[in-house]
Write a protein that holds these residues in place. Structure first.
Motif, PDB file in Angstrom:
ATOM      1  N   ALA A  39       5.314  72.895 -65.272  1.00 26.20           N
ATOM      2  CA  ALA A  39       4.275  72.823 -64.245  1.00 26.20           C
ATOM      3  C   ALA A  39       2.882  72.823 -64.877  1.00 26.20           C
ATOM      4  CB  ALA A  39       4.416  73.984 -63.266  1.00 26.20           C
ATOM      5  N   ALA A  40       2.686  73.653 -65.890  1.00 22.03           N
ATOM      6  CA  ALA A  40       1.397  73.696 -66.579  1.00 22.03           C
ATOM      7  C   ALA A  40       1.106  72.352 -67.255  1.00 22.03           C
ATOM      8  CB  ALA A  40       1.385  74.828 -67.609  1.00 22.03           C
ATOM      9  N   ASP A  41       2.116  71.739 -67.835  1.00 23.17           N
ATOM     10  CA  ASP A  41       1.941  70.421 -68.451  1.00 23.17           C
ATOM     11  C   ASP A  41       1.577  69.373 -67.404  1.00 23.17           C
ATOM     12  OD1 ASP A  41       2.090  68.526 -70.675  1.00 23.17           O
ATOM     13  OD2 ASP A  41       3.860  67.775 -69.606  1.00 23.17           O
ATOM     14  N   ALA A  42       2.236  69.415 -66.246  1.00 26.03           N
ATOM     15  CA  ALA A  42       1.924  68.467 -65.173  1.00 26.03           C
ATOM     16  C   ALA A  42       0.482  68.657 -64.709  1.00 26.03           C
ATOM     17  CB  ALA A  42       2.887  68.650 -64.005  1.00 26.03           C
ATOM     18  N   LEU A  43       0.057  69.889 -64.580  1.00 28.02           N
ATOM     19  CA  LEU A  43      -1.310  70.184 -64.160  1.00 28.02           C
ATOM     20  C   LEU A  43      -2.314  69.679 -65.191  1.00 28.02           C
ATOM     21  CD1 LEU A  43      -2.978  71.560 -61.969  1.00 28.02           C
ATOM     22  CD2 LEU A  43      -2.687  73.707 -63.211  1.00 28.02           C
ATOM     23  N   ARG A  44      -2.024  69.868 -66.464  1.00 22.78           N
ATOM     24  CA  ARG A  44      -2.894  69.383 -67.544  1.00 22.78           C
ATOM     25  C   ARG A  44      -3.024  67.864 -67.496  1.00 22.78           C
ATOM     26  NH1 ARG A  44      -1.635  72.663 -71.166  1.00 22.78           N
ATOM     27  NH2 ARG A  44       0.461  71.894 -71.477  1.00 22.78           N
ATOM     28  N   ARG A  45      -1.908  67.167 -67.255  1.00 27.89           N
ATOM     29  CA  ARG A  45      -1.954  65.701 -67.186  1.00 27.89           C
ATOM     30  C   ARG A  45      -2.793  65.224 -66.007  1.00 27.89           C
ATOM     31  NH1 ARG A  45       3.485  64.259 -66.461  1.00 27.89           N
ATOM     32  NH2 ARG A  45       4.154  66.397 -66.709  1.00 27.89           N
ATOM     33  N   VAL A  46      -2.679  65.899 -64.872  1.00 29.37           N
ATOM     34  CA  VAL A  46      -3.495  65.547 -63.708  1.00 29.37           C
ATOM     35  C   VAL A  46      -4.969  65.772 -64.030  1.00 29.37           C
ATOM     36  CG1 VAL A  46      -4.090  66.212 -61.340  1.00 29.37           C
ATOM     37  CG2 VAL A  46      -1.698  65.914 -61.990  1.00 29.37           C
ATOM     38  N   ALA A  47      -5.293  66.906 -64.635  1.00 30.49           N
ATOM     39  CA  ALA A  47      -6.682  67.215 -64.980  1.00 30.49           C
ATOM     40  C   ALA A  47      -7.252  66.174 -65.943  1.00 30.49           C
ATOM     41  CB  ALA A  47      -6.785  68.618 -65.578  1.00 30.49           C
ATOM     42  N   GLU A  48      -6.465  65.732 -66.910  1.00 29.51           N
ATOM     43  CA  GLU A  48      -6.922  64.713 -67.860  1.00 29.51           C
ATOM     44  C   GLU A  48      -7.234  63.396 -67.144  1.00 29.51           C
ATOM     45  OE1 GLU A  48      -7.588  64.626 -71.209  1.00 29.51           O
ATOM     46  OE2 GLU A  48      -7.397  66.800 -71.218  1.00 29.51           O
ATOM     47  N   ARG A  49      -6.377  63.014 -66.188  1.00 33.37           N
ATOM     48  CA  ARG A  49      -6.622  61.771 -65.443  1.00 33.37           C
ATOM     49  C   ARG A  49      -7.879  61.876 -64.587  1.00 33.37           C
ATOM     50  NH1 ARG A  49      -0.892  61.824 -64.823  1.00 33.37           N
ATOM     51  NH2 ARG A  49      -1.110  62.618 -62.706  1.00 33.37           N
ATOM     52  N   VAL A  50      -8.071  63.027 -63.941  1.00 28.57           N
ATOM     53  CA  VAL A  50      -9.260  63.232 -63.110  1.00 28.57           C
ATOM     54  C   VAL A  50     -10.511  63.190 -63.991  1.00 28.57           C
ATOM     55  CG1 VAL A  50     -10.481  64.925 -61.681  1.00 28.57           C
ATOM     56  CG2 VAL A  50      -8.050  64.483 -61.288  1.00 28.57           C
ATOM     57  N   GLU A  51     -10.465  63.871 -65.127  1.00 25.00           N
ATOM     58  CA  GLU A  51     -11.605  63.881 -66.034  1.00 25.00           C
ATOM     59  C   GLU A  51     -11.933  62.470 -66.505  1.00 25.00           C
ATOM     60  OE1 GLU A  51     -12.139  67.081 -69.041  1.00 25.00           O
ATOM     61  OE2 GLU A  51     -11.999  65.396 -70.457  1.00 25.00           O
ATOM     62  N   ALA A  52     -10.943  61.719 -66.942  1.00 18.37           N
ATOM     63  CA  ALA A  52     -11.165  60.355 -67.427  1.00 18.37           C
ATOM     64  C   ALA A  52     -11.761  59.474 -66.330  1.00 18.37           C
ATOM     65  CB  ALA A  52      -9.859  59.762 -67.943  1.00 18.37           C
ATOM     66  N   MET A  53     -11.266  59.620 -65.116  1.00 21.79           N
ATOM     67  CA  MET A  53     -11.777  58.827 -64.005  1.00 21.79           C
ATOM     68  C   MET A  53     -13.258  59.120 -63.776  1.00 21.79           C
ATOM     69  SD  MET A  53     -10.538  58.838 -60.036  1.00 21.79           S
ATOM     70  CE  MET A  53     -11.117  60.506 -59.765  1.00 21.79           C
ATOM     71  N   HIS A  54     -13.636  60.390 -63.818  1.00 22.28           N
ATOM     72  CA  HIS A  54     -15.022  60.753 -63.556  1.00 22.28           C
ATOM     73  C   HIS A  54     -15.940  60.444 -64.733  1.00 22.28           C
ATOM     74  CE1 HIS A  54     -14.622  62.147 -59.516  1.00 22.28           C
ATOM     75  NE2 HIS A  54     -13.481  62.724 -59.859  1.00 22.28           N
ATOM     76  N   VAL A  55     -15.430  60.487 -65.939  1.00 23.41           N
ATOM     77  CA  VAL A  55     -16.220  60.046 -67.091  1.00 23.41           C
ATOM     78  C   VAL A  55     -16.516  58.551 -66.939  1.00 23.41           C
ATOM     79  CG1 VAL A  55     -16.169  59.588 -69.579  1.00 23.41           C
ATOM     80  CG2 VAL A  55     -15.477  61.832 -68.703  1.00 23.41           C
ATOM     81  N   ALA A  56     -15.528  57.778 -66.568  1.00 23.36           N
ATOM     82  CA  ALA A  56     -15.733  56.340 -66.372  1.00 23.36           C
ATOM     83  C   ALA A  56     -16.764  56.090 -65.274  1.00 23.36           C
ATOM     84  CB  ALA A  56     -14.410  55.658 -66.031  1.00 23.36           C
ATOM     85  N   GLU A  57     -16.677  56.838 -64.191  1.00 19.86           N
ATOM     86  CA  GLU A  57     -17.652  56.698 -63.099  1.00 19.86           C
ATOM     87  C   GLU A  57     -19.056  57.075 -63.571  1.00 19.86           C
ATOM     88  OE1 GLU A  57     -17.463  55.405 -60.001  1.00 19.86           O
ATOM     89  OE2 GLU A  57     -15.427  54.810 -60.565  1.00 19.86           O
ATOM     90  N   ALA A  58     -19.148  58.144 -64.342  1.00 22.13           N
ATOM     91  CA  ALA A  58     -20.450  58.570 -64.865  1.00 22.13           C
ATOM     92  C   ALA A  58     -21.045  57.494 -65.761  1.00 22.13           C
ATOM     93  CB  ALA A  58     -20.306  59.896 -65.629  1.00 22.13           C
ATOM     94  N   ARG A  59     -20.232  56.899 -66.610  1.00 24.42           N
ATOM     95  CA  ARG A  59     -20.734  55.831 -67.492  1.00 24.42           C
ATOM     96  C   ARG A  59     -21.195  54.628 -66.670  1.00 24.42           C
ATOM     97  NH1 ARG A  59     -22.961  56.351 -71.790  1.00 24.42           N
ATOM     98  NH2 ARG A  59     -22.187  54.408 -72.634  1.00 24.42           N
ATOM     99  N   ARG A  60     -20.421  54.259 -65.656  1.00 23.19           N
ATOM    100  CA  ARG A  60     -20.831  53.136 -64.796  1.00 23.19           C
ATOM    101  C   ARG A  60     -22.141  53.448 -64.064  1.00 23.19           C
ATOM    102  NH1 ARG A  60     -15.225  52.205 -64.567  1.00 23.19           N
ATOM    103  NH2 ARG A  60     -14.815  53.670 -62.870  1.00 23.19           N
ATOM    104  N   ALA A  61     -22.368  54.730 -63.785  1.00 19.80           N
ATOM    105  CA  ALA A  61     -23.585  55.146 -63.100  1.00 19.80           C
ATOM    106  C   ALA A  61     -24.766  55.306 -64.063  1.00 19.80           C
ATOM    107  CB  ALA A  61     -23.343  56.456 -62.347  1.00 19.80           C
ATOM    108  N   GLY A  62     -24.519  55.062 -65.352  1.00 21.35           N
ATOM    109  CA  GLY A  62     -25.592  55.114 -66.336  1.00 21.35           C
ATOM    110  C   GLY A  62     -25.788  56.444 -67.037  1.00 21.35           C
ATOM    111  N   TRP A  63     -24.854  57.356 -66.875  1.00 20.30           N
ATOM    112  CA  TRP A  63     -24.967  58.652 -67.548  1.00 20.30           C
ATOM    113  C   TRP A  63     -24.853  58.461 -69.055  1.00 20.30           C
ATOM    114  CZ3 TRP A  63     -22.793  63.750 -65.398  1.00 20.30           C
ATOM    115  CH2 TRP A  63     -23.138  63.894 -64.049  1.00 20.30           C
ATOM    116  N   SER A  64     -25.603  59.271 -69.790  1.00 26.90           N
ATOM    117  CA  SER A  64     -25.504  59.274 -71.253  1.00 26.90           C
ATOM    118  C   SER A  64     -24.315  60.131 -71.675  1.00 26.90           C
ATOM    119  CB  SER A  64     -26.782  59.853 -71.860  1.00 26.90           C
ATOM    120  OG  SER A  64     -26.875  61.246 -71.577  1.00 26.90           O
ATOM    121  N   TRP A  65     -23.910  59.964 -72.923  1.00 27.30           N
ATOM    122  CA  TRP A  65     -22.831  60.804 -73.447  1.00 27.30           C
ATOM    123  C   TRP A  65     -23.269  62.263 -73.492  1.00 27.30           C
ATOM    124  CZ3 TRP A  65     -18.234  59.268 -72.982  1.00 27.30           C
ATOM    125  CH2 TRP A  65     -17.922  57.920 -73.094  1.00 27.30           C
TER     126      TRP A  65
END
Length: 72
Positions: A21-47
C-alpha cells in the motif's frame, strides 16, 4: 484502487500488505508531482520556483524532471 481501499490497506498490521500500500501511494504521489511540475513549466515557472515549492534545490528538481520529455 479507491482511496478508501488504500486507506484501509495503510492501516493494516500485516507488513506485506502495508508495504504494498505504501508503494502504491508513493507511485501515485510521483505521478501527481510530475503532472504538476509539467504544468508549472508550461506556466513559465523556473526550476528555482519548482524546487522551492517541492522543498528541494532547483538542481534537484531539474535533475529529476528536466531531461525526461515524459515528465514535462
Amino acid at each position: 484502487m479507491e482511496s478508501d481501499d488504500l486507506a484501509q490497506l495503510l492501516r493494516t498490521t500485516d507488513p506485506a500488505t502495508g508495504l504494498r500500500a505504501a508503494d502504491a501511494l508513493r507511485r501515485v504521489a510521483e505521478r501527481v508531482e510530475a503532472m504538476h511540475v509539467a504544468e508549472a513549466r508550461r506556466a513559465g515557472w523556473s526550476w528555482e520556483q519548482i524546487g522551492d515549492a517541492l522543498g528541494v534545490t532547483r538542481q534537484s528538481a531539474h535533475a529529476k524532471y528536466g531531461k525526461d520529455p515524459h515528465h514535462v
